[in-house]
Design an enzyme around this catalytic site. Structure first.
Site, PDB file in Angstrom:
ATOM      1  N   HIS A 179      -5.994  -1.203  11.436  1.00 21.65           N
ATOM      2  CA  HIS A 179      -5.402  -2.516  11.675  1.00 21.65           C
ATOM      3  C   HIS A 179      -6.446  -3.483  12.227  1.00 21.65           C
ATOM      4  O   HIS A 179      -7.360  -3.094  12.947  1.00 21.65           O
ATOM      5  CB  HIS A 179      -4.230  -2.397  12.645  1.00 21.65           C
ATOM      6  CG  HIS A 179      -3.131  -1.511  12.166  1.00 21.65           C
ATOM      7  ND1 HIS A 179      -2.149  -1.942  11.317  1.00 21.65           N
ATOM      8  CD2 HIS A 179      -2.883  -0.203  12.392  1.00 21.65           C
ATOM      9  CE1 HIS A 179      -1.324  -0.957  11.053  1.00 21.65           C
ATOM     10  NE2 HIS A 179      -1.753   0.125  11.689  1.00 21.65           N
TER      11      HIS A 179
ATOM     12  N   ASP B 180       4.967   3.808   5.937  1.00 21.99           N
ATOM     13  CA  ASP B 180       5.539   2.624   6.589  1.00 21.99           C
ATOM     14  C   ASP B 180       5.712   1.464   5.618  1.00 21.99           C
ATOM     15  O   ASP B 180       6.281   0.426   5.978  1.00 21.99           O
ATOM     16  CB  ASP B 180       4.707   2.197   7.798  1.00 21.99           C
ATOM     17  CG  ASP B 180       3.296   1.738   7.428  1.00 21.99           C
ATOM     18  OD1 ASP B 180       2.890   1.927   6.269  1.00 21.99           O
ATOM     19  OD2 ASP B 180       2.602   1.192   8.304  1.00 21.99           O
TER      20      ASP B 180
ATOM     21  N   HIS C  79       0.845  -1.198   0.000  1.00 27.72           N
ATOM     22  CA  HIS C  79       0.000   0.000   0.000  1.00 27.72           C
ATOM     23  C   HIS C  79       0.876   1.242   0.000  1.00 27.72           C
ATOM     24  O   HIS C  79       2.106   1.146   0.060  1.00 27.72           O
ATOM     25  CB  HIS C  79      -0.957  -0.008   1.200  1.00 27.72           C
ATOM     26  CG  HIS C  79      -0.298   0.075   2.541  1.00 27.72           C
ATOM     27  ND1 HIS C  79       0.422  -0.964   3.084  1.00 27.72           N
ATOM     28  CD2 HIS C  79      -0.250   1.084   3.454  1.00 27.72           C
ATOM     29  CE1 HIS C  79       0.886  -0.620   4.263  1.00 27.72           C
ATOM     30  NE2 HIS C  79       0.488   0.637   4.513  1.00 27.72           N
TER      31      HIS C  79
ATOM     32  N   ASP D  18      -0.159  -8.800   9.984  1.00 27.60           N
ATOM     33  CA  ASP D  18      -0.156  -7.522  10.685  1.00 27.60           C
ATOM     34  C   ASP D  18      -0.569  -7.682  12.142  1.00 27.60           C
ATOM     35  O   ASP D  18      -1.646  -8.191  12.446  1.00 27.60           O
ATOM     36  CB  ASP D  18      -1.123  -6.585   9.938  1.00 27.60           C
ATOM     37  CG  ASP D  18      -1.394  -5.274  10.647  1.00 27.60           C
ATOM     38  OD1 ASP D  18      -0.622  -4.914  11.551  1.00 27.60           O
ATOM     39  OD2 ASP D  18      -2.370  -4.600  10.267  1.00 27.60           O
TER      40      ASP D  18
END
Length: 559
Positions: free
Chosen positions: A365, A73, A69, A192
């Site tokens: 998340h 980060d 993405h 994740d």
């Protein structure tokens, strides 16, 4: 039989800086290339990137960089990697556009143009390896997970993700593709862990939009919306709800304008009304109840901007009585003190504050139930929690065990750890060079622990400079000692301290001038030692002591 290695160069035991390597025989597949915004103790450091030493030593083996993405980060360290390593970069349309923007803004990998746009249906063949993708839900469109298919099974990397059953089509997870991948052998899952500790489930983004509309409709004055520039989902919600509430949007900051421009050109950010966006220069032409000011930036930058607004020092707009500051992203634990300080400053300026996190848990998340669902859909043999502090990885490991993965098949790696699949088993087999490379201005990696220590000392106890001019031929002091202090004591109020320090230096210099084996380094060290003892006795502080000794015979400063 292929030899499969999984290596984390970043993104483990930390929040950000995602970079994972899947090494299959003599080919290396780089998954994400992100940066980390520094905590307060890294004084003056702009960003932190992974150590690329292992990749530089094996650059001929790199098949490509595959991006999940467009957040910093995941793409922020690309300019520094591509500066020294020329390899193809693969990502979805918006991800590649934002990666290009990042590379061009840094001005490092000049002329690089080996970008390849993929989508969720793309399959790329590399000898014995196939790289596939699947669509995921995150706070930015065009987010994907990556599946590296090997002879031993697939290595799947989720990237940042969450599940939202009511997500709009542009953000919708492809559950069918994930299930298909899980029907075949998934050797290892890298998932994740950013929200693995949460005890509260995420609300749907539809609920967030409803809450935002109520806020916009009921506010009587201006609304200053604060969010991260790369949170395209939140910006889209602000656009949509502002139009419904009959308000105009005013953008501040170049980072936001660039991001919005790129996303709108690609159709990933849709303006519901062409007249919705108005130049900040024309803000005084509208009533306060018609105004929404969108203030964004990277990491803590929106909060810094709000602080400047509250102090009347923002270049474009400042807070006034009746304003509502609406913080629409959930701050990390590390930012809680900064948020509290910012809120206090906003109230002192006469404005009020509302946080979306005070009503809902709205995170990009996956929550624990989502994490367990992803594991159940993919059914991996081995599990590797990534993207998060150690406690988050450990919490994710426990979740994986709850859904049937034995702890012996779960690995919580540190940076540089090599996890290798050989002879039918996966093992931790060693380490490669890994760590943090600090970026300060145009300096890459030239700031180390010693420099940071000195910066910390300077910030805490200041500096104490002693200047003396001597003549070795005459064995005497010609000028000084002159003392200058910055950040240590107020000179005019500390005459006794300064005079005694001057006498100590004079005594040390004269003693060294009267020795036959005069040595510049010895003289400076004795000045430091003597002053350090005296100043600590008097103040209980340890400033950085800098002796400057000059010799009159040749007017040359000795170092």
């Amino acid at each position: 039989m292929s030899k499969v290695k999984i290596i984390s160069l970043g993104g483990v035991r930390e929040n950000g800086k995602n970079m994972y390597l899947v090494e299959v025989d003599d080919m290396i597949f780089v998954l994400d290339c992100g940066l980390l915004y520094p905590e307060n103790e890294l004084l003056g450091i702009d960003v932190v990137i992974p150590d690329f030493t292992y990749l530089e030593e094996n650059k001929n083996k790199i098949a490509g960089v595959f991006l999940t993405h467009g957040h910093a980060d995941a793409v922020g360290a690309l300019p520094y990697l591509l500066q020294n390593i020329d390899v193809p970069v693969f990502g979805t349309e918006l991800t590649i556009a934002l990666a290009k923007l990042s590379v061009e803004s840094a001005g490092l990998a000049v002329g690089f143009n080996d970008y390849h746009v993929i989508d969720e249906n793309t399959e790329i063949e590399f000898d014995k390896v196939v790289v596939r993708f699947f669509r995921t839900t995150h706070t930015i469109p065009d987010s994907v997970g990556i599946c590296v298919v090997t002879e031993e099974g697939s290595v799947v990397y989720t990237g940042d993700f969450k599940f939202d059953q009511s997500a709009s089509p542009m953000y919708r997870t492809d559950y069918g593709k994930i299930t298909d991948i899980g029907e075949n052998k998934v050797l290892a899952l890298l998932s994740d862990s950013g929200d693995a500790e949460s005890t509260v489930e995420n609300v749907s983004d539809r609920k967030v939009a409803e809450e935002m509309f109520d806020t916009f409709k009921n506010a009587e004055g201006r609304i200053i919306v604060s969010c991260v520039a790369s949170n395209i989902l939140r910006i889209q919600q602000v656009f949509d709800v502002a139009q419904q509430a009959d308000r105009k949007i005013f953008l501040t900051g170049p980072t936001l304008v660039e991001t919005v421009d790129v996303a709108m050109k690609l159709g990933k950010l849709v303006l519901p009304d062409p007249d919705l966006l108005v130049s900040i220069k024309n803000i005084n032409s509208y009533r306060d109840d018609q105004v929404i000011i969108l203030e964004t930036g990277n990491s803590g930058e929106p909060l810094e901007s709000l602080q400047r607004m509250s102090k009347g020092k923002h270049k474009q707009v400042n807070l006034k009585e009746g304003d509502l500051v609406y913080i629409t992203t959930t701050p990390s634990t590390a930012m809680e003190t900064t948020v509290a300080k910012t809120k206090n400053m906003i109230y002192r300026a006469g404005a009020s504050v509302k946080e979306i996190s005070g009503t809902f848990k709205a995170s990009g998340h996956a929550s624990p139930n989502d994490l367990k669902l992803m594991i159940n859909l993919l059914r991996p043999t081995y599990f590797i929690p990534v993207q998060g502090e150690y406690r988050m990885q450990a919490a994710h490991a426990r979740l994986a065990n709850e859904v049937g993965i034995p702890f012996k098949n779960i690995f919580i790696p540190g940076k540089g750890d090599v996890i290798e699949y050989a002879k039918g088993r996966m093992h931790m087999t060693g380490q490669v060079t890994a760590g943090n490379v600090l970026i300060d201005g145009i300096g890459v990696g030239d700031i180390g622990n010693i420099v940071l220590r000195d910066r910390k000392l300077l910030s805490e106890d200041g500096i104490f400079v002693v200047v003396v001019t001597i003549s070795r031929r005459l064995n005497k002091i010609l000028s000084g000692p002159e003392i200058v202090s910055r950040g240590f004591v107020y000179m005019k109020a500390s005459e006794d301290l300064v005079n005694e320090s001057s006498a100590i230096v004079k005594e040390v210099v004269e003693a060294n001038l009267n020795t036959k084996d005069f040595d510049w380094a010895k003289l400076k060290q004795e000045i430091r030692d003597s002053l350090s003892r005296y100043l600590f006795e008097q103040t209980k502080r340890k400033p950085v002591i800098l002796p400057i000794i000059m010799e009159a015979s040749n007017y040359q400063k000795k170092n």
